[in-house]
Motif scaffolding. Structure first.
Motif, PDB file in Angstrom:
ATOM      1  N   MET A  76     -27.446   3.816 -19.512  1.00 18.18           N
ATOM      2  CA  MET A  76     -26.985   3.854 -20.904  1.00 18.18           C
ATOM      3  C   MET A  76     -26.430   5.243 -21.226  1.00 18.18           C
ATOM      4  SD  MET A  76     -27.784   0.985 -22.785  1.00 18.18           S
ATOM      5  CE  MET A  76     -28.345   1.411 -24.392  1.00 18.18           C
ATOM      6  N   ASN A  77     -27.054   6.256 -20.681  1.00 19.35           N
ATOM      7  CA  ASN A  77     -26.660   7.633 -20.987  1.00 19.35           C
ATOM      8  C   ASN A  77     -25.512   8.141 -20.121  1.00 19.35           C
ATOM      9  OD1 ASN A  77     -28.650   7.919 -22.980  1.00 19.35           O
ATOM     10  ND2 ASN A  77     -30.173   8.430 -21.437  1.00 19.35           N
ATOM     11  N   THR A  78     -25.210   7.445 -19.038  1.00 14.54           N
ATOM     12  CA  THR A  78     -24.232   7.948 -18.069  1.00 14.54           C
ATOM     13  C   THR A  78     -22.920   7.182 -18.067  1.00 14.54           C
ATOM     14  OG1 THR A  78     -26.086   8.609 -16.668  1.00 14.54           O
ATOM     15  CG2 THR A  78     -23.930   8.553 -15.630  1.00 14.54           C
ATOM     16  N   TYR A  79     -22.991   5.864 -18.156  1.00 19.09           N
ATOM     17  CA  TYR A  79     -21.805   5.029 -17.960  1.00 19.09           C
ATOM     18  C   TYR A  79     -21.410   4.298 -19.245  1.00 19.09           C
ATOM     19  CZ  TYR A  79     -23.117   5.548 -13.039  1.00 19.09           C
ATOM     20  OH  TYR A  79     -23.457   6.053 -11.820  1.00 19.09           O
ATOM     21  N   PRO A  80     -20.313   4.668 -19.884  1.00 17.08           N
ATOM     22  CA  PRO A  80     -19.841   3.892 -21.042  1.00 17.08           C
ATOM     23  C   PRO A  80     -19.597   2.428 -20.688  1.00 17.08           C
ATOM     24  CG  PRO A  80     -18.697   5.990 -20.933  1.00 17.08           C
ATOM     25  CD  PRO A  80     -19.493   5.857 -19.661  1.00 17.08           C
ATOM     26  N   SER A  81     -19.162   2.175 -19.461  1.00 19.57           N
ATOM     27  CA  SER A  81     -18.920   0.787 -19.040  1.00 19.57           C
ATOM     28  C   SER A  81     -20.211  -0.019 -19.023  1.00 19.57           C
ATOM     29  CB  SER A  81     -18.273   0.752 -17.653  1.00 19.57           C
ATOM     30  OG  SER A  81     -19.111   1.370 -16.686  1.00 19.57           O
ATOM     31  N   TYR A  82     -21.324   0.636 -18.730  1.00 17.76           N
ATOM     32  CA  TYR A  82     -22.613  -0.068 -18.730  1.00 17.76           C
ATOM     33  C   TYR A  82     -22.981  -0.510 -20.147  1.00 17.76           C
ATOM     34  CZ  TYR A  82     -27.481  -1.294 -18.419  1.00 17.76           C
ATOM     35  OH  TYR A  82     -28.664  -1.978 -18.525  1.00 17.76           O
ATOM     36  N   LEU A  83     -22.725   0.343 -21.131  1.00 11.25           N
ATOM     37  CA  LEU A  83     -23.023  -0.024 -22.517  1.00 11.25           C
ATOM     38  C   LEU A  83     -22.290  -1.297 -22.922  1.00 11.25           C
ATOM     39  CD1 LEU A  83     -22.878   3.483 -24.201  1.00 11.25           C
ATOM     40  CD2 LEU A  83     -24.896   2.059 -23.948  1.00 11.25           C
ATOM     41  N   VAL A  84     -21.037  -1.394 -22.518  1.00 10.80           N
ATOM     42  CA  VAL A  84     -20.233  -2.572 -22.835  1.00 10.80           C
ATOM     43  C   VAL A  84     -20.817  -3.802 -22.140  1.00 10.80           C
ATOM     44  CG1 VAL A  84     -17.943  -3.613 -22.597  1.00 10.80           C
ATOM     45  CG2 VAL A  84     -18.168  -1.197 -23.239  1.00 10.80           C
ATOM     46  N   LYS A  85     -21.183  -3.651 -20.881  1.00 15.49           N
ATOM     47  CA  LYS A  85     -21.755  -4.773 -20.125  1.00 15.49           C
ATOM     48  C   LYS A  85     -23.092  -5.207 -20.715  1.00 15.49           C
ATOM     49  CE  LYS A  85     -19.472  -3.591 -15.836  1.00 15.49           C
ATOM     50  NZ  LYS A  85     -19.506  -3.832 -14.425  1.00 15.49           N
ATOM     51  N   TYR A  86     -23.927  -4.237 -21.071  1.00 16.49           N
ATOM     52  CA  TYR A  86     -25.231  -4.559 -21.650  1.00 16.49           C
ATOM     53  C   TYR A  86     -25.059  -5.261 -22.996  1.00 16.49           C
ATOM     54  CZ  TYR A  86     -29.988  -4.009 -23.414  1.00 16.49           C
ATOM     55  OH  TYR A  86     -31.236  -4.246 -23.932  1.00 16.49           O
ATOM     56  N   GLN A  87     -24.130  -4.784 -23.804  1.00 19.37           N
ATOM     57  CA  GLN A  87     -23.875  -5.428 -25.097  1.00 19.37           C
ATOM     58  C   GLN A  87     -23.443  -6.880 -24.899  1.00 19.37           C
ATOM     59  OE1 GLN A  87     -24.525  -4.229 -28.145  1.00 19.37           O
ATOM     60  NE2 GLN A  87     -23.956  -6.205 -28.939  1.00 19.37           N
ATOM     61  N   LEU A  88     -22.558  -7.119 -23.936  1.00 17.10           N
ATOM     62  CA  LEU A  88     -22.121  -8.489 -23.644  1.00 17.10           C
ATOM     63  C   LEU A  88     -23.296  -9.333 -23.170  1.00 17.10           C
ATOM     64  CD1 LEU A  88     -19.952 -10.676 -23.274  1.00 17.10           C
ATOM     65  CD2 LEU A  88     -19.496  -9.700 -21.004  1.00 17.10           C
ATOM     66  N   ALA A  89     -24.125  -8.783 -22.293  1.00 16.12           N
ATOM     67  CA  ALA A  89     -25.288  -9.515 -21.785  1.00 16.12           C
ATOM     68  C   ALA A  89     -26.240  -9.872 -22.923  1.00 16.12           C
ATOM     69  CB  ALA A  89     -26.001  -8.699 -20.711  1.00 16.12           C
ATOM     70  N   LEU A  90     -26.471  -8.929 -23.838  1.00 15.40           N
ATOM     71  CA  LEU A  90     -27.337  -9.209 -24.990  1.00 15.40           C
ATOM     72  C   LEU A  90     -26.742 -10.297 -25.884  1.00 15.40           C
ATOM     73  CD1 LEU A  90     -28.450  -5.647 -26.180  1.00 15.40           C
ATOM     74  CD2 LEU A  90     -29.900  -7.417 -25.176  1.00 15.40           C
ATOM     75  N   GLU A  91     -25.449 -10.171 -26.139  1.00 18.82           N
ATOM     76  CA  GLU A  91     -24.760 -11.141 -27.007  1.00 18.82           C
ATOM     77  C   GLU A  91     -24.861 -12.557 -26.424  1.00 18.82           C
ATOM     78  OE1 GLU A  91     -20.129 -12.198 -27.543  1.00 18.82           O
ATOM     79  OE2 GLU A  91     -20.640 -10.094 -27.909  1.00 18.82           O
ATOM     80  N   LEU A  92     -24.571 -12.685 -25.131  1.00 20.42           N
ATOM     81  CA  LEU A  92     -24.606 -14.006 -24.508  1.00 20.42           C
ATOM     82  C   LEU A  92     -26.034 -14.549 -24.412  1.00 20.42           C
ATOM     83  CD1 LEU A  92     -21.979 -13.463 -21.666  1.00 20.42           C
ATOM     84  CD2 LEU A  92     -21.685 -14.734 -23.804  1.00 20.42           C
TER      85      LEU A  92
END
Length: 146
Positions: A76-92
């Motif tokens: 979460m603190n290192t990769y902006p792309s991870y934040l986007v992926k995690y948000q999508l995973a939470l949403e789905l």
């Protein structure tokens, strides 16, 4: 019965996640992109299932899922792309679990209690807000420069 529904929910979320990303997750690959996908989905599934059951979605054991939970915050603190992926995973996960009428199963135990859950959620919200602020700042700079 609920165990079967949870298993179904996780597989359905994974399929929809892969469809949205435009590729299938390679469960055996150590490429950062695929690792981020697995970590994001695993952490989104945590409130609903056991480590072993989450691992079965990726062909992994519970120890790998423990590792994924430990990698969540650094990613979460290192990769902006991870934040986007995690948000999508939470949403789905939320969308599919709502449709199947599944609720998170908060486990109160030696290593996991409601205070720890709340701290983790607050940290996640702070990280997402910081990411949002970075994006908004970048957009403002780009708009003022054009």
């Amino acid at each position: 019965m609920q165990d079967i529904q949870i298993e179904h929910m996780m597989h359905e979320v994974r399929r929809e996640y892969e469809q949205r990303q435009g590729y299938e997750i390679d469960d055996n690959s150590r490429l950062n992109n695929y690792v981020q996908d697995r970590v994001a989905l695993s952490n989104a599934f945590r409130p609903y299932s056991t480590l072993a059951r989450i691992g079965s979605v990726f062909g992994k054991d519970h120890a790998t899922i423990i590792h994924y939970t430990k990698e969540h915050e650094p990613m979460m603190n290192t990769y902006p792309s991870y934040l986007v992926k995690y948000q999508l995973a939470l949403e789905l996960t939320q969308k599919v679990s709502d449709r199947l009428a599944l609720t998170p199963q908060i486990k109160i135990g030696r290593n996991r209690n409601l205070h720890n859950e709340l701290r983790t959620i607050k940290r996640t919200i702070r990280n997402l807000q910081a990411f949002q602020n970075k994006i908004e700042t970048t957009l403002a700079i780009n708009e003022s420069g054009t």
